[in-house]
Scaffold this active site. Sequence first.
Site, PDB file in Angstrom:
ATOM      1  N   ASP A  57      40.204  37.423  39.720  1.00  0.00           N
ATOM      2  CA  ASP A  57      38.956  37.819  40.373  1.00  0.00           C
ATOM      3  C   ASP A  57      37.763  37.553  39.459  1.00  0.00           C
ATOM      4  O   ASP A  57      37.921  37.360  38.258  1.00  0.00           O
ATOM      5  CB  ASP A  57      38.996  39.282  40.823  1.00  0.00           C
ATOM      6  CG  ASP A  57      39.480  40.220  39.734  1.00  0.00           C
ATOM      7  OD1 ASP A  57      40.194  41.180  40.062  1.00  0.00           O
ATOM      8  OD2 ASP A  57      39.133  40.005  38.554  1.00  0.00           O
ATOM      9  N   ASP A  59      34.262  39.119  38.358  1.00  0.00           N
ATOM     10  CA  ASP A  59      33.395  40.295  38.397  1.00  0.00           C
ATOM     11  C   ASP A  59      31.992  39.911  37.934  1.00  0.00           C
ATOM     12  O   ASP A  59      31.821  39.000  37.125  1.00  0.00           O
ATOM     13  CB  ASP A  59      33.965  41.395  37.494  1.00  0.00           C
ATOM     14  CG  ASP A  59      35.367  41.800  37.930  1.00  0.00           C
ATOM     15  OD1 ASP A  59      35.612  41.881  39.148  1.00  0.00           O
ATOM     16  OD2 ASP A  59      36.232  41.998  37.053  1.00  0.00           O
ATOM     17  N   ASP A 133      35.972  47.613  27.100  1.00  0.00           N
ATOM     18  CA  ASP A 133      37.113  48.037  26.281  1.00  0.00           C
ATOM     19  C   ASP A 133      37.434  47.122  25.089  1.00  0.00           C
ATOM     20  O   ASP A 133      37.439  47.564  23.945  1.00  0.00           O
ATOM     21  CB  ASP A 133      38.362  48.281  27.150  1.00  0.00           C
ATOM     22  CG  ASP A 133      38.624  47.185  28.171  1.00  0.00           C
ATOM     23  OD1 ASP A 133      37.895  46.175  28.170  1.00  0.00           O
ATOM     24  OD2 ASP A 133      39.565  47.342  28.970  1.00  0.00           O
TER      25      ASP A 133
HETATM   26  P1  ATP Z   1      42.221  41.682  35.140  1.00  0.00           P
HETATM   27  O1  ATP Z   1      41.271  41.513  36.284  1.00  0.00           O
HETATM   28  O2  ATP Z   1      43.012  40.499  34.765  1.00  0.00           O
HETATM   29  O3  ATP Z   1      43.022  42.914  35.262  1.00  0.00           O
HETATM   30  P2  ATP Z   1      39.862  42.417  33.728  1.00  0.00           P
HETATM   31  O4  ATP Z   1      39.521  42.436  32.275  1.00  0.00           O
HETATM   32  O5  ATP Z   1      38.973  41.631  34.624  1.00  0.00           O
HETATM   33  O6  ATP Z   1      41.342  41.938  33.833  1.00  0.00           O
HETATM   34  P3  ATP Z   1      39.178  44.654  35.373  1.00  0.00           P
HETATM   35  O7  ATP Z   1      39.926  45.910  35.583  1.00  0.00           O
HETATM   36  O8  ATP Z   1      38.953  43.720  36.512  1.00  0.00           O
HETATM   37  O9  ATP Z   1      39.935  43.907  34.185  1.00  0.00           O
HETATM   38  O10 ATP Z   1      37.790  45.061  34.720  1.00  0.00           O
HETATM   39  C1  ATP Z   1      36.679  44.175  34.598  1.00  0.00           C
HETATM   40  C2  ATP Z   1      35.966  44.409  33.285  1.00  0.00           C
HETATM   41  O11 ATP Z   1      35.488  45.752  33.233  1.00  0.00           O
HETATM   42  C3  ATP Z   1      36.844  44.262  32.041  1.00  0.00           C
HETATM   43  O12 ATP Z   1      36.918  42.926  31.612  1.00  0.00           O
HETATM   44  C4  ATP Z   1      36.136  45.154  31.044  1.00  0.00           C
HETATM   45  O13 ATP Z   1      35.021  44.494  30.503  1.00  0.00           O
HETATM   46  C5  ATP Z   1      35.625  46.290  31.926  1.00  0.00           C
HETATM   47  N1  ATP Z   1      36.573  47.420  31.976  1.00  0.00           N
HETATM   48  C6  ATP Z   1      37.557  47.629  32.876  1.00  0.00           C
HETATM   49  N2  ATP Z   1      38.214  48.758  32.654  1.00  0.00           N
HETATM   50  C7  ATP Z   1      37.644  49.313  31.564  1.00  0.00           C
HETATM   51  C8  ATP Z   1      37.877  50.500  30.831  1.00  0.00           C
HETATM   52  N3  ATP Z   1      38.847  51.340  31.177  1.00  0.00           N
HETATM   53  N4  ATP Z   1      37.081  50.753  29.758  1.00  0.00           N
HETATM   54  C9  ATP Z   1      36.086  49.891  29.422  1.00  0.00           C
HETATM   55  N5  ATP Z   1      35.839  48.765  30.058  1.00  0.00           N
HETATM   56  C10 ATP Z   1      36.585  48.455  31.129  1.00  0.00           C
HETATM   57 MG    MG Z   2      39.047  41.575  36.734  1.00  0.00          MG
END
Ligand code: ATP
Ligand code: MG
Length: 418
Positions: A57, A59, A133
Amino acid sequence: MLNQNLITYHKSEHRLPLAEISSAAKKIINKLVEHGFEAYLVGGAIRDLLLGLHPKDFDIATDATPEDIKNIFKGRCRIIGRRFRLAHVYMGNSIYEVATFRGSDPGDRVMKKGQIIRDNVFGTIDQDAIRRDFTCNALYFDLQEESILDFAAGVHDLKKGELKLIGNPNKRFVEDPVRMLRAVRFHAKLGLTLSAEMRQHIVNNRMYLRNVPTARLFDETIKMFHCGNMEIAYKELLELKLFEILFPAAAQIVPKQKQWHDFLIQAFSNTDDRLRNGLSITPVFLTACVLWLEFLPIYHQILNSGKNSHDALHDATTQVMVNQREHLMVPKAIQNGVRQMWMLQLRFKKMFGKGVYSTLHHPRFRAAYDFLLLRNTVDDKLNQPTEFWTNIQDMSPEGIKSLIFGKKVKRQKINQEL
Ligand code: ATP
Ligand code: MG
């Protein structure tokens, strides 16, 4: 904007494959920019593209508030979330998360015992970056300039293959314990290493996961189950003592009974293979596999107390779900799926008569059959039903008919236990 730590990778200094960026996400960003806002692609998508992976995805982060976003996208936009309010924008066939930059002023956040309960204080891009994170998740892509904004040396860490937390590990894990599970997932999925120091912080802080709403824990667990490398994630969860937080009953069994450890490894690697081959997956399957370890002894106990196998199965299922609720909330729909998969294990014992058709055409047959194959690897008493349900799938309707109604079929009282 002034930020000493910011490293900008200009157009000529990176090889991010622009063509891989979803055109709908580009449209959303361009529209926000046209309205005078800042907007960037952020986080996982940039990280994955730099690693040569296909992001699942895209974001978006912006200085527009959720209300601004709603005003721009109108009917295509919904504001969601309480803990973390953000906008969902519907474009093409997908939903895009558009999040407003969060501020870093801890005084304004809603906290409880060091944990963030609500984070809806808006801020600037550099404040937003440092509350993410991991360093590799604090990357922003500027579509207009085609440059990467790296606020925490994430590109450097990615090159070295390291997953690094931003800020003080103790504080960041206590603030949001789910980050411990995310660390395991990113390690498994992306092959990034966790330092010995981070591992120790995870072991030390693991109990804080008990304070996380159990529904959120389940969501994270499913993301982990389906990360594509669950076999590795499982071994890591065991080492970091996190498995016992998610599934305490199974965690008691696996160190003592090797066959159940192997059973789980097999279950996880089957799912990893399915994902690699583009086959469909359901969260019901692995949930059923892991909870099975807790289910079996309860089932036998109820059976020994004199109930029939059907009632024992239903009572034991209910009991497992009640026990599990304290640790990890399995949603009702998934609970029902698990119950059906387990119930079919009983029906697999009946290999004659009309019932065979309804078993074969049950919507959960596929998952239940795969589960039977898996059980057969630890229980050779299941050789006969496994063979039966394997063969029948390739037989003609006439063949099935003569097999299940034929004179030779012994309608002896079969052992109707699992
Ligand atoms: P994936 O989509 O592959 O799971 P992602 O890194 O995009 O990985 P998401 O859950 O979609 O994870 O979150 C998007 C972004 O939001 C992350 O890349 C991070 O920057 C931030 N983020 C998500 N969860 C947290 C958290 N628990 N604490 C701090 N930042 C977060
Ligand atoms: Mg994501």
